[in-house]
Design a protein around this motif. Structure first.
Motif, short mmCIF file in Angstrom:
data_model
loop_
_atom_site.label_atom_id
_atom_site.label_comp_id
_atom_site.label_asym_id
_atom_site.label_seq_id
_atom_site.Cartn_x
_atom_site.Cartn_y
_atom_site.Cartn_z
N LEU A 7 -1.28 -4.17 -5.29
CA LEU A 7 -0.94 -2.82 -4.87
C LEU A 7 -2.21 -1.98 -4.75
O LEU A 7 -3.11 -2.07 -5.58
CB LEU A 7 0.03 -2.17 -5.86
CG LEU A 7 0.51 -0.77 -5.48
CD1 LEU A 7 2.00 -0.62 -5.78
CD2 LEU A 7 -0.29 0.32 -6.20
N THR A 8 -2.26 -1.19 -3.70
CA THR A 8 -3.33 -0.21 -3.56
C THR A 8 -2.72 1.09 -3.07
O THR A 8 -1.62 1.10 -2.51
CB THR A 8 -4.43 -0.70 -2.59
OG1 THR A 8 -5.54 0.20 -2.64
CG2 THR A 8 -3.91 -0.82 -1.16
N ALA A 9 -3.39 2.19 -3.32
CA ALA A 9 -2.88 3.51 -2.92
C ALA A 9 -4.04 4.40 -2.52
O ALA A 9 -5.09 4.39 -3.18
CB ALA A 9 -2.08 4.15 -4.06
N THR A 10 -3.86 5.15 -1.46
CA THR A 10 -4.88 6.12 -1.06
C THR A 10 -4.98 7.21 -2.12
O THR A 10 -4.07 7.38 -2.94
CB THR A 10 -4.53 6.76 0.30
OG1 THR A 10 -3.31 7.50 0.14
CG2 THR A 10 -4.38 5.71 1.39
N PRO A 11 -6.08 7.97 -2.12
CA PRO A 11 -6.16 9.09 -3.07
C PRO A 11 -4.96 10.04 -2.96
O PRO A 11 -4.39 10.46 -3.97
CB PRO A 11 -7.47 9.77 -2.70
CG PRO A 11 -8.31 8.67 -2.14
CD PRO A 11 -7.35 7.78 -1.39
N SER A 12 -4.57 10.37 -1.74
CA SER A 12 -3.40 11.25 -1.58
C SER A 12 -2.12 10.53 -1.99
O SER A 12 -1.19 11.14 -2.51
CB SER A 12 -3.30 11.76 -0.14
OG SER A 12 -3.25 10.69 0.78
N ALA A 69 0.83 -1.20 0.00
CA ALA A 69 0.00 0.00 0.00
C ALA A 69 0.86 1.25 0.00
O ALA A 69 1.88 1.31 0.70
CB ALA A 69 -0.91 0.00 1.22
N LEU A 70 0.46 2.22 -0.79
CA LEU A 70 1.11 3.53 -0.82
C LEU A 70 0.16 4.55 -0.22
O LEU A 70 -0.98 4.68 -0.68
CB LEU A 70 1.45 3.95 -2.26
CG LEU A 70 2.69 3.36 -2.95
CD1 LEU A 70 2.53 1.87 -3.17
CD2 LEU A 70 2.94 4.08 -4.25
N SER A 71 0.61 5.23 0.82
CA SER A 71 -0.22 6.30 1.38
C SER A 71 0.37 7.64 0.99
O SER A 71 1.29 7.71 0.17
CB SER A 71 -0.35 6.14 2.90
OG SER A 71 0.89 6.38 3.53
N GLY A 72 -0.14 8.73 1.58
CA GLY A 72 0.17 10.05 1.06
C GLY A 72 1.47 10.69 1.52
O GLY A 72 1.68 11.87 1.26
N ASP A 91 -0.21 -12.97 3.16
CA ASP A 91 0.89 -13.48 3.97
C ASP A 91 1.67 -12.35 4.62
O ASP A 91 2.27 -12.53 5.68
CB ASP A 91 1.81 -14.35 3.11
CG ASP A 91 1.09 -15.58 2.60
OD1 ASP A 91 0.65 -16.39 3.42
OD2 ASP A 91 0.94 -15.72 1.36
N ALA A 92 1.70 -11.19 3.98
CA ALA A 92 2.36 -10.02 4.55
C ALA A 92 1.76 -8.78 3.91
O ALA A 92 1.29 -8.81 2.77
CB ALA A 92 3.87 -10.06 4.30
N MET A 93 1.78 -7.68 4.67
CA MET A 93 1.31 -6.40 4.17
C MET A 93 2.37 -5.35 4.46
O MET A 93 2.95 -5.33 5.56
CB MET A 93 -0.01 -5.99 4.83
CG MET A 93 -0.51 -4.63 4.39
SD MET A 93 -2.09 -4.20 5.17
CE MET A 93 -2.30 -2.53 4.53
N ILE A 94 2.63 -4.50 3.48
CA ILE A 94 3.62 -3.45 3.62
C ILE A 94 2.98 -2.12 3.23
O ILE A 94 2.36 -2.02 2.17
CB ILE A 94 4.85 -3.71 2.71
CG1 ILE A 94 5.42 -5.11 2.95
CG2 ILE A 94 5.91 -2.63 2.91
CD1 ILE A 94 6.42 -5.56 1.90
#
Length: 200
Positions: free
Chosen positions: A35-40, A9-12, A94-97
């Motif tokens: 992969l996921t990413a917040t709007p910011s 995950a990519l955050s702002g 199995d893992a989250m980053i």
């Protein structure tokens, strides 16, 4: 043997390049990467790297693969898709980053808030005692930031700040980025040679 499932995950926070470099390294391994990413996070990614992750997730996955020089697309999911598997304890990855991890995202995870896929998935990882790696990138750190990181560390999360080192004598910006990414891969259990290890 079952392929390891990784949610990235990519955050702002600033530092989208860390997340993209990590995505490239994970995609080169035999893992099932999402992969996921917040709007910011998407806005910061576009501003800092030129990569647009907005719009249709399938098309975003194709653009992501092209940006990283990969031949096959990476699965991208919308940050509000609470029906995605990682939002359920019975189908946790199995893992989250989370890389980079903003202090807002970190604080909401620490408080147990599950308003989007990233927060809910992180909540699942903690309650299921699965690896949750957070790469905060902020300075200076307030007392609230430090308390939230301590709370998460006590709950089982691994805090890996985006802090490049210099003992490996980096010569380029890529060397500094690879050091942080290599440290994250170490904590996720992936062997790598992205940086020169300390030796006698």
């Amino acid at each position: 043997m079952k392929r390891q499932r990784i949610l990235l995950a990519l955050s702002g926070a600033s530092g989208a390049i860390y997340g993209l470099r990590l995505a490239r390294e994970l995609a080169r391994r035999d893992v099932e990467l999402t992969l996921t990413a917040t709007p910011s996070g998407r806005l910061v990614c576009r501003e800092e790297t030129g990569l647009d992750l907005s719009g249709d997730p399938v098309e975003a996955g194709i653009r992501l693969a092209g940006h990283l020089g990969l031949k096959t697309a990476i699965r991208v999911v919308a940050p509000d898709d609470l029906f995605f598997a990682s939002a359920s304890g019975s189908a946790a990855p199995d893992a989250m980053i989370v890389c980079p991890c903003s202090m807002g995202t970190l604080g909401r995870i620490a408080a147990g808030i599950s308003a989007n896929l990233i927060e809910r998935s992180a909540d699942v990882m903690l309650k299921e005692h699965r690896p949750l790696l957070l790469a905060p990138r902020e300075t200076p750190l307030s007392e609230i930031h430090l308390e939230n990181m301590l709370r998460l560390a006590r709950a089982g999360a691994r805090i890996i700040p985006a802090m490049p080192a210099f003992y490996h004598q980096p010569r380029t910006l890529d060397d500094m980025i690879d050091f942080v990414v290599g440290k994250i891969l170490d904590q996720a259990g992936f062997e790598n040679s992205l940086y020169r290890r300390w030796s006698d």
